[in-house]
Design an enzyme around this catalytic site. Structure first.
Site, mmCIF file in Angstrom:
data_model
loop_
_atom_site.group_PDB
_atom_site.id
_atom_site.type_symbol
_atom_site.label_atom_id
_atom_site.label_comp_id
_atom_site.label_asym_id
_atom_site.label_seq_id
_atom_site.Cartn_x
_atom_site.Cartn_y
_atom_site.Cartn_z
ATOM 1 N N LYS A 116 0.824 -1.205 0.000
ATOM 2 C CA LYS A 116 0.000 0.000 0.000
ATOM 3 C C LYS A 116 0.857 1.253 0.000
ATOM 4 O O LYS A 116 0.531 2.249 -0.637
ATOM 5 C CB LYS A 116 -0.936 -0.021 1.205
ATOM 6 C CG LYS A 116 -2.048 -1.056 1.114
ATOM 7 C CD LYS A 116 -2.975 -0.953 2.306
ATOM 8 C CE LYS A 116 -4.180 -1.876 2.157
ATOM 9 N NZ LYS A 116 -3.848 -3.273 2.087
ATOM 10 N N GLU A 200 -3.033 6.855 8.096
ATOM 11 C CA GLU A 200 -3.775 7.793 7.263
ATOM 12 C C GLU A 200 -4.839 8.524 8.082
ATOM 13 O O GLU A 200 -5.311 8.003 9.107
ATOM 14 C CB GLU A 200 -4.493 7.060 6.123
ATOM 15 C CG GLU A 200 -3.579 6.498 5.069
ATOM 16 C CD GLU A 200 -4.354 5.850 3.953
ATOM 17 O OE1 GLU A 200 -3.769 5.682 2.875
ATOM 18 O OE2 GLU A 200 -5.537 5.497 4.145
ATOM 19 N N HIS A 235 -14.237 -3.512 8.763
ATOM 20 C CA HIS A 235 -13.543 -3.146 7.520
ATOM 21 C C HIS A 235 -13.689 -4.208 6.438
ATOM 22 O O HIS A 235 -12.936 -4.216 5.468
ATOM 23 C CB HIS A 235 -12.060 -2.862 7.780
ATOM 24 C CG HIS A 235 -11.822 -1.810 8.817
ATOM 25 N ND1 HIS A 235 -12.134 -0.486 8.624
ATOM 26 C CD2 HIS A 235 -11.332 -1.903 10.076
ATOM 27 C CE1 HIS A 235 -11.830 0.202 9.714
ATOM 28 N NE2 HIS A 235 -11.344 -0.624 10.603
ATOM 29 N N ARG A 292 -6.388 -8.775 -8.520
ATOM 30 C CA ARG A 292 -7.060 -10.069 -8.681
ATOM 31 C C ARG A 292 -8.530 -9.813 -8.964
ATOM 32 O O ARG A 292 -8.990 -8.668 -8.971
ATOM 33 C CB ARG A 292 -6.938 -10.891 -7.389
ATOM 34 C CG ARG A 292 -7.437 -10.118 -6.157
ATOM 35 C CD ARG A 292 -7.461 -10.953 -4.912
ATOM 36 N NE ARG A 292 -7.613 -10.174 -3.700
ATOM 37 C CZ ARG A 292 -8.764 -9.686 -3.234
ATOM 38 N NH1 ARG A 292 -9.869 -9.877 -3.917
ATOM 39 N NH2 ARG A 292 -8.817 -9.005 -2.112
#
Length: 673
Positions: A116, A200, A235, A292
């Site tokens: 990420k 973040e 999440h 994917r």
């Protein structure tokens, strides 16, 4: 085109790939672990080969074994599905080095997007908007906390190599940062073998919108529009729909072009998803790319009239994309609901057990209609069958329920009806929760954001309500009918009659039931036989009761002036009553069967499910406060915290870090203050 492929996965995605391959005339090879020997994906493939024990790290994650099986069986290509090795760049490289085709992107693309942090730096260079945060290599806890303090709370900690909601924590205050970071890193190393995290800014009421992209080896790359995946728990996605409600053509074009540019920047090939986090005002930020096929790809198929698995196979075989961008119009609306073996009322803890009964809505699997003909209204993708077990080794998803409608309102109505028809007995599921969610004002009005479930907890997790008289009547008559069937083999004998007639007085019996999962309500159901038949009294009501029709588990009864239909599935002493779109689980208390049984001794906090102890925070002899974390367990690569139920004293700690514990095992001895 290939003549034989190996599917390096299990469950519904393996079944889905096998179905598409069969339609294309391609033979399939399944691999399976010892736990999956009798599974559905093994049965639907042309060949199947055992690759190891139940643990994924000894079977589905051993790439070399899978490659050896592919070569030995003559497979020309390997389809990785999703999860397991699907985003493992080393595996993709090894497949190609073995002279086989990897049905997915090249390893270089995975590496570019797999981290990420690296992906965000790449997007920053391409001028794609990013959420404020720190994505660097410095992983010192003190430094990361400084970055969080600088960004401003709340912040989101996220495993750099992660996905599927694992290794993520929202931190509301600076003083909570250290504990959240430690938990996040533990889960990240366990799930991905890499404990690197990024920090973040956590956006308030964001939406999760992702763009399906597809690229071939001829330089073509398209986007197949968007999916809204905002409704999440822990999440992880719960409901997904396409197109995203409220999406304007201009915003769709901007996000689609940004997604295609991101794919081109890493030389992407095959199916991929570029995920964005979007503000309510329409602004959006790059979040990550999943290299994917996604679990929620069916909703894209339903609105675009495509088979994305077929596209994968064609592109991997060197063919160009079947459609150009201008040919990918949106037709109608589709919604996917993930049916999980889990208990929403207990923090969505996975439920382990056997599917003793599974009845799905009438559906057409994998059949995609061309525009001008509507796609199937209801579709069920599942990797399990009645009688299969949901084990602690793999994801507890039972099925994906996908509906299509000419517009969102029709899709919502069809989803609500389909959920009413979905019947599962043997373990806890999220079906009732999904029905409340779909019918709730927030989702039905498209007031969407990633905090929807938490924000509407009061309506989504209501206090248990008593089972209605109709459900109790169905259970009582089902029990009575089963007793009738155990009577004399000669129905003409008077002793075989169990209708309740007595010579000098009315016959009355009282049946004792209780709500199984909550235990909140207990019912004394009286059945009295009079000249007109049965009379039932329960819940303060009294009604005439007649059995109109009985065909196996299906019952039609007359309750007073009302006719009522339902089905009753008995599992031991549990009566599962399905009626009126609801599922009532009633525990029958047979005093003869349970004579002499006693409640287990209290004072011992138990494991909510099978798993491993990853942290022991309690100390024997120490006083603790209500809600204080005592033990942290890991199951299905998710952490579960066992907290003090009240103020009290920890008398004894019974397990240590690394110990495997069974479902219901006492973890420590606790004495309430």
């Amino acid at each position: 085109m290939f003549t034989k492929i190996l599917i390096a996965n299990r469950g519904e995605i393996a079944c889905r790939v096998a179905a598409t391959a069969r339609r294309m005339g391609i033979r399939t090879v399944a691999v399976y672990s010892e736990a999956d020997a009798g599974s559905k994906h093994v049965a639907v493939c042309d060949e199947a080969v055992l690759i190891g024990p139940a643990a994924a790290k000894e079977s589905y994650l051993v790439g070399q074994k899978i490659i050896e099986v592919a070569k030995a069986t003559g497979a020309q290509a390997i389809h990785p599905g999703y999860g397991f090795l699907s985003e493992n760049a080393g595996f993709a490289d090894a497949v190609q080095a073995a002279g086989l085709v990897f049905i997915g992107p090249p390893g270089s693309s995975m590496r570019a997007m797999g981290s990420k942090s690296a992906a965000k730096q790449l997007m920053e260079g391409a001028n794609v908007p990013l959420v404020p945060g720190y994505h660097g290599d410095n992983q010192e806890p003190a430094f990361l906390r400084e970055q969080a303090d600088r960004i401003g709370y709340p912040v989101l900690l996220k495993a750099s190599a992660g996905g599927g909601g694992k290794g993520m924590r929202v931190v509301e205050r600076s003083e909570d940062f250290e504990a959240a970071l430690a938990s996040c890193k533990r889960e990240a190393i366990s799930s991905f073998g890499d404990d690197k995290v990024l920090v973040e800014k956590y956006l308030i009421r964001p939406r999760h919108i992702e763009i399906q992209v597809f690229a071939d080896t001829h330089g073509n790359c398209v986007y197949l529009h968007e999916r809204d995946c905002s409704v999440q728990r822990r999440h992880q996605k719960v409901l997904e729909e396409a197109p995203a409600p409220g999406m304007t053509p201009e915003r769709r074009s901007a996000m689609g072009e940004a997604a295609v540019n991101a794919a081109r920047a890493v030389g992407y090939v095959g199916a991929g998803t570029v995920e964005f986090i979007a503000n309510q005002d329409g602004s959006f930020y790059f979040m990550e790319m999943n290299t994917r096929l996604q679990v929620e790809h069916p909703v894209t198929e339903m609105i675009t009239g495509t088979d994305l698995v077929e596209w994968q196979l064609r592109v991997a075989a060197g063919q160009p994309l079947p459609k150009k961008q201008h040919e990918l119009a949106i037709h109608g609306h589709a919604i996917e609901a993930r049916i999980y073996a889990e208990n929403p009322e207990k923090g969505f803890l996975p439920s382990i057990g056997t599917l003793r009964h599974m009845d799905t809505p009438a559906a057409v699997e994998f059949e995609l209609g061309a525009f001008g003909l509507d796609p199937a209204a209801v579709r069920v993708d599942s990797g399990v069958r009645e009688g299969d077990a949901i084990s602690p080794y793999y994801d507890p998803m039972i099925a994906k329920l996908i509906v299509w409608g000419a517009d969102r309102n029709q899709a919502l109505a069809r989803l609500s009806q389909a959920l009413s028809e979905f019947q599962i007995v043997g373990l806890a599921t999220n079906i009732a929760f999904l029905k409340r969610l779909v019918e709730g004002e927030a989702f039905s009005s498209a007031d969407l954001d990633t905090g929807l479930i938490d924000r509407h907890g009061e309506t989504l997790f209501p206090a248990p309500s008593p089972a209605p008289l109709g459900a109790l009547a169905l259970a009582a008559l089902s029990l009575s009918s089963s007793e009738d069937q155990r009577g004399s083999a000669n129905p003409a004998e008077p002793w075989a009659q169990a209708h309740g007639w007595r010579m000098n007085s009315a016959y009355r019996r009282v049946l004792s039931f209780a709500d199984e999962f909550t235990g909140a309500n207990h019912y004394q159901v009286g059945l009295t036989y009079d000249a007109k038949g049965w009379v039932i009294d329960a819940n303060g009501e009294r009604q005439q009761l007649d059995l109109v029709r009985s065909e196996g588990a299906e019952l039609t009864i007359r309750l007073g002036e009302t006719s009522l239909h339902g089905s009753v599935r008995r599992d031991g002493d549990l009566f599962h009553v399905f009626t009126g779109g609801r599922h009532y689980t009633l525990a029958y208390n047979d005093p003869m069967a349970h004579a002499g049984e006693q409640e287990a001794a209290g004072g011992r906090l138990t494991a909510p499910m099978p798993g491993k102890v990853v942290a022991v925070l309690a100390v024997a002899g120490k006083d603790v406060k209500k809600g204080e974390p005592l033990v942290i367990m890991e199951a299905m690569k998710m952490e579960h915290t066992i907290a003090a139920p009240s103020d009290g004293l920890v008398e004894e700690v019974l397990y240590q870090v690394g110990d495997q514990v069974a479902d219901g095992a006492p973890l420590l001895a606790f004495k309430a203050a």
